[in-house]
Design a protein around this motif. Structure first.
Motif, PDB file in Angstrom:
ATOM      1  N   ILE A 232      -7.084 -11.135   7.760  1.00 51.05           N
ATOM      2  CA  ILE A 232      -5.947 -10.719   7.855  1.00 51.05           C
ATOM      3  C   ILE A 232      -6.060  -8.687   7.052  1.00 51.05           C
ATOM      4  CG2 ILE A 232      -3.701 -10.599   5.915  1.00 51.05           C
ATOM      5  CD1 ILE A 232      -4.200 -13.299   5.786  1.00 51.05           C
ATOM      6  N   ARG A 233      -6.400  -8.000   7.375  1.00 51.97           N
ATOM      7  CA  ARG A 233      -6.387  -6.363   7.357  1.00 51.97           C
ATOM      8  C   ARG A 233      -4.935  -6.209   6.475  1.00 51.97           C
ATOM      9  NH1 ARG A 233     -10.460  -5.067   9.543  1.00 51.97           N
ATOM     10  NH2 ARG A 233     -10.685  -5.342  11.603  1.00 51.97           N
ATOM     11  N   PRO A 234      -5.743  -5.208   4.695  1.00 54.93           N
ATOM     12  CA  PRO A 234      -4.497  -5.108   4.047  1.00 54.93           C
ATOM     13  C   PRO A 234      -3.745  -4.329   4.065  1.00 54.93           C
ATOM     14  CG  PRO A 234      -7.302  -4.636   4.262  1.00 54.93           C
ATOM     15  CD  PRO A 234      -6.948  -4.848   5.091  1.00 54.93           C
TER      16      PRO A 234
ATOM     17  N   GLY B 223      -5.161   7.941  -1.972  1.00 52.50           N
ATOM     18  CA  GLY B 223      -5.077   9.226  -1.438  1.00 52.50           C
ATOM     19  C   GLY B 223      -3.821   8.919  -0.840  1.00 52.50           C
ATOM     20  N   VAL B 224      -4.155   8.562  -0.034  1.00 57.80           N
ATOM     21  CA  VAL B 224      -3.016   8.849   1.390  1.00 57.80           C
ATOM     22  C   VAL B 224      -2.412   6.721   1.075  1.00 57.80           C
ATOM     23  CG1 VAL B 224      -2.559   8.374   3.637  1.00 57.80           C
ATOM     24  CG2 VAL B 224      -4.633   8.682   3.201  1.00 57.80           C
ATOM     25  N   HIS B 225      -2.484   5.557   0.343  1.00 56.69           N
ATOM     26  CA  HIS B 225      -2.435   4.646  -0.402  1.00 56.69           C
ATOM     27  C   HIS B 225      -2.647   3.866  -1.808  1.00 56.69           C
ATOM     28  CE1 HIS B 225      -6.056   3.681   2.183  1.00 56.69           C
ATOM     29  NE2 HIS B 225      -6.102   2.773   0.810  1.00 56.69           N
TER      30      HIS B 225
ATOM     31  N   LEU C 127      -5.024  -5.125  -0.896  1.00 60.26           N
ATOM     32  CA  LEU C 127      -4.036  -4.818  -0.650  1.00 60.26           C
ATOM     33  C   LEU C 127      -4.019  -3.758  -0.253  1.00 60.26           C
ATOM     34  CD1 LEU C 127      -2.372  -7.767  -1.143  1.00 60.26           C
ATOM     35  CD2 LEU C 127      -0.325  -6.420  -1.582  1.00 60.26           C
ATOM     36  N   HIS C 128      -3.016  -2.975   0.996  1.00 62.03           N
ATOM     37  CA  HIS C 128      -3.486  -1.361   0.905  1.00 62.03           C
ATOM     38  C   HIS C 128      -1.818  -0.985   1.042  1.00 62.03           C
ATOM     39  CE1 HIS C 128      -7.535  -0.488   2.619  1.00 62.03           C
ATOM     40  NE2 HIS C 128      -7.596  -0.566   1.670  1.00 62.03           N
ATOM     41  N   ASN C 129      -1.005   0.284   0.758  1.00 61.96           N
ATOM     42  CA  ASN C 129       0.336   0.260   0.279  1.00 61.96           C
ATOM     43  C   ASN C 129       0.890   1.596  -0.103  1.00 61.96           C
ATOM     44  OD1 ASN C 129       3.582  -0.809   0.506  1.00 61.96           O
ATOM     45  ND2 ASN C 129       2.915  -2.630   0.689  1.00 61.96           N
TER      46      ASN C 129
END
Lengths: 270, 268, 350
Positions: free
Chosen positions: C277-279, C304-306, C320-322
């Protein structure tokens, strides 16, 4: 790719065996023989008071020359290492220039100065003193050694001092060390490799020289190098000459071993 | 830190010590009188006599001839061998380079008598050939330690790129590798040449009757006593050394690099 | 064989000192394709490239170029050129002569050489640089010259060995676009070696992910990213949560203590699997909502972006990336859509 090109070094490898390794083997074999059969006569002859005295004299002169070069050379290396820019490189060039001049001529150059009617004695006469015998003395030989070999002491020390990270000295000061402590505890120990290579570069040619005693020492069998020269070129007793050469090599080898032990011990401590 | 005009007195003293005898010698080479410290008048006669002395002229000829052949042969052999050593395994090249170092580390006297013993052992006649062989023997190591470090810095991709672009190995060698080695090959040749011209001990032991170089000629005169011709000769040789060094210096990019190379050779 | 194929590698193997660096590699590359060999250092990608270039000889296996075996043909007789890792530009030649080297080797007329140099400099956006020296160039410019030099012989195949490795990030991104443009413009097949997955994903038509001398997965960038075949690929390409689980039945998987709907089928019932599952595919919502999982945020890093967050749920730790930030200690709810879950068979060695 690797294995295709290394064959170009093999002819040279063979050449080194024939012309570098084999000759040393030949000397070794010569030193243990007489009239083609095994004999210890060469060594037996050497270990008599007459020749032992020459060996001791060689060691004494070489050690003295090394000590003088170190005592004088170290401060000078230190001073030059603190110079900067073109002045430093000019000083280094001036230090190296004499190394490119023919050794024989440099040694010979002292004769008009030291001779009985030479510059020095003329000067003594002028100020009303008696003449002194400078030439053909041990002192003259020692002078010749120091003169010829002192750059070999200064340059390696200088090169180590130059590579030393100046931040180390600053760090030592930062930690509360005064100049004396910094020198004794940081600079000196770190320059030890330079000192060691300087010592071997002065001691080795000094102990094996035969030109300086001939030109400045009056040509008596003063040093071990003269003995070897005479056995090979005048007497023609190659066996005895080889025995002396093997002993000379052993002296040099043991000097290098002692030095490297000292070096390693220091490094281990650090 | 305040900037002093002159270097420390200790350094000055050393420089005086190093250069005084040479300067005295040069001065005396123009002195009328034969011996002694007294200045009796300016003259060029010792130079004239020098160039009338057949033995010295012959010795000069041999010196240049031997130095030229020995340094050229050593440069070719040394460069090819360095190329081979670059591609040797670490252990083999380590052993070969240690042997290569022996003539540089051993006292000249030991090298000289070992060569002499070899020639005796091989029952060779002492003369031009033995002298030349000896000079080649001690010159190659200088060429190798000059060329090899530069050669090792050239990435193996250089040769591969040449092959990749369609060059045969020989073309790659001549167009890509050798041009990049040019400087170090010239330095190697010059060092070998200087060492050969300068050598006394090894020549003295390995030459034969009738063949001598400058150093041997000087030695045979010097051991007999003071001879103003030697002063003249020394001055000339000193001038040549300085001229050579100036030329070499001019050809190199920076003096620093130059000093580094000299230091590397002399202290090796 | 396929009609459009330019290079085929079959069972290629190479060992150094008893260690297999390249182990039975097979690949096929079409004309005008951009293929990337992607993997960590020591995975055998460079050795594979060097065998294609002719700098190494394979122990076994064949390399077919234009349907001819070229295993032992020396590099100077192959219609293949290489852009080397550190460019290997010739420092003693100026830029024009570097580019001309290949043409001079094949003894082209001087007039053609001149015009070709100009054309190549035009192609790499450095017109008028003929007389400049190599040392005067920046890293990025040297890179362009290396490409121009390799392309001047009009090879059928261009090999690039980590060509952007020595450049800094900004320059690297610019050069990626540049390389792609050049490839489109000259219409030459590129084989590109890199360890940088971003580079591989953004430039390639196909990627061969390598590890331990073997190809782990071959496919388009989208396939490789979305459907990694094993944990190595999933781990190496992008960041991911790799969660062990059990395939209940088709379209249903049990992981992290819960059942999830998914889009995969064809596994045995109750087969043990790994789920990727991708973050960025995990949705954050309020814990009061109807959520799949609840957890506590344990760390938050600004990227930076997330934001990158670690979240502890009952059975698992999630990455997680958000773009929305949650602070450490927050209770949050997590939602995972069926198409965000990618099921992989367990790797054999596990």
């Amino acid at each position: 790719m690797k294995n295709r090109f290394n064959r170009y070094a093999w002819p040279y490898a063979l050449w080194t065996v024939v012309i570098i390794v084999l000759p040393l083997v030949v000397i070794f074999v010569f030193s243990f023989s007489k009239n083609g059969s095994f004999s210890l006569e060469g060594y037996g002859l050497f270990f008599t008071p007459l020749y032992l005295k020459v060996l001791l004299k060689s060691l004494e002169l070489a050690l003295k020359a090394t000590a003088i070069c170190l005592i004088v050379g170290y401060p000078i290396a230190l001073l030059i290492s603190r110079e900067e820019g073109t002045r430093k490189s000019t000083l280094m060039l001036l230090l190296m220039l004499p190394m490119w001049i023919n050794f024989l001529l440099k040694t010979y150059a002292w004769r008009p100065i030291l001779g009985n009617t030479g510059l020095l004695n003329s000067f003594l006469e002028m100020i009303g003193l008696d003449k002194v015998q400078f030439l053909y003395t041990e002192g003259a030989v020692l002078l010749g050694m120091v003169y010829n070999f002192i750059p070999f002491m200064i340059l390696p020390i200088l090169s180590v001092l130059d590579k030393m990270d100046h931040k180390l000295i600053e760090a030592a000061h930062d930690l509360g060390a005064d100049d004396r402590t910094v020198f004794l505890k940081v600079v000196l120990p770190l320059s030890l490799p330079g000192i060691i290579s300087g010592i071997s570069l002065v001691f080795m040619p000094s102990v094996s020289t035969f030109i300086i005693p001939i030109i400045l020492g009056g040509g008596q069998d003063m040093m071990i190098g003269n003995l070897i020269e005479r056995q090979f070129l005048k007497v023609g007793n190659w066996n005895f000459g080889s025995s002396i050469s093997v002993i000379l090599m052993l002296v040099i080898l043991s000097a290098m071993i002692i030095l490297s032990l000292f070096d390693r011990e220091k490094r281990g401590e650090r | 830190m305040k900037k002093r005009k002159l270097p420390h007195w200790l350094i000055l003293l050393l420089l005086i010590f190093l250069y005084m005898p040479i300067l005295v010698l040069i001065t005396y080479s123009f002195n009328e009188g034969r011996t002694g410290a007294e200045w009796t008048g300016f003259t060029f006669k010792w130079y004239a006599e020098l160039f009338r002395d057949r033995n010295i002229l012959k010795a000069m000829g041999y010196t240049i001839l031997i130095a030229f052949i020995a340094s050229t042969v050593s440069t070719v052999v040394g460069t090819i061998s360095a190329w081979g050593i670059k591609y040797m395994g670490r252990r083999t090249s380590g052993i070969l380079l240690s042997i290569n170092d022996l003539p540089l580390l051993n006292p000249d006297l030991v090298t000289a008598i070992s060569l002499m013993s070899l020639y005796i052992f091989l029952k060779m006649t002492f003369g031009f050939m033995t002298l030349l062989l000896s000079h080649i023997m001690f010159s190659i190591p200088y060429v190798i330690i000059t060329v090899l470090p530069v050669l090792r810095r050239i990435s193996r991709h250089q040769m591969e790129a040449a092959l990749d672009l369609g060059a045969k190995p020989v073309v790659g060698l001549f167009k890509i590798i050798l041009p990049q080695l040019k400087q170090s090959i010239i330095s190697g040749w010059l060092i070998a040449f200087t060492m050969s011209v300068d050598d006394f001990v090894i020549s003295f032991f390995t030459t034969g009757s009738g063949v001598s170089n400058i150093s041997i000629a000087v030695f045979s005169m010097a051991r007999r006593g003071i001879n103003p011709k030697i002063n003249a000769l020394s001055s000339l040789m000193f001038a040549v050394v300085i001229a050579l060094l100036l030329i070499i210096n001019k050809n190199r990019k920076t003096r620093k690099e130059d000093l580094a190379i000299e230091e590397n050779i002399l202290l090796h | 064989m396929k009609k459009n194929e330019i290079l085929r590698i079959a069972g290629l193997t190479k060992s150094y000192g008893g260690q297999r660096v390249v182990d039975q590699i097979s690949l096929s590359i079409d004309r005008n394709e951009f293929l990337t060999l992607l993997g960590p250092s020591g995975c055998g990608k460079t050795t594979t490239l060097r065998m294609v270039g002719g700098f190494e000889t394979p122990d076994s296996g064949e390399i077919f170029y234009d349907n001819q075996i070229i295993n032992t043909i020396p590099p100077y007789r192959r219609n293949i050129n290489t852009v080397f890792q550190n460019y290997a530009l010739f420092p003693h030649l100026n830029i024009g002569e570097n580019i001309a080297f290949g043409l001079r080797c094949s003894k082209q007329p001087e007039k053609k050489i001149r015009s070709k140099i100009g054309e190549m400099l035009e192609l790499v956006n450095l017109p008028g640089f003929e007389k400049r020296s190599i040392a005067s160039l920046s890293g990025g410019q040297q890179q362009r010259i290396a490409i121009a030099r390799a392309l001047v012989n009009e090879p059928g195949l261009l090999l690039l060995d980590e060509p952007l490795g020595a450049l800094d990030l900004k320059l690297r991104q610019g050069m990626q676009n540049e390389l792609k443009r050049i490839q489109k413009q000259v219409g030459i097949t590129f084989i590109y070696v890199t360890h940088d997955q971003e580079e591989a994903l953004s430039m390639s038509d196909h990627i061969a992910v390598m590890n331990g001398g073997r190809i782990q997965q071959y496919g388009t960038p989208v396939d490789i990213y979305n459907e990694p075949e094993n944990t190595f690929v999933a781990d190496f390409i992008g960041e991911s949560n790799i969660i062990p689980g059990i395939m209940k039945k088709d379209y249903q998987v049990h992981l992290a203590g819960k059942d999830f709907a998914c889009v995969d089928r064809g596994f045995k019932d109750s087969e043990e699997i790994n789920a990727v599952i991708r973050p960025e595919d995990i949705i954050i919502c309020s814990p009061e909502d109807n959520v799949d999982l609840r957890g506590i945020v344990t760390s938050t890093i600004f990227r930076g972006v997330h934001w990158e967050m670690t979240v502890e749920s009952e059975h698992t730790t999630w990455l997680l990336h958000n773009t929305v930030q949650a602070s450490p200690g927050d209770n949050i709810g997590l939602k995972i859509e069926p198409d965000a879950i990618h099921i992989m068979r367990k790797d054999r060695e596990e």
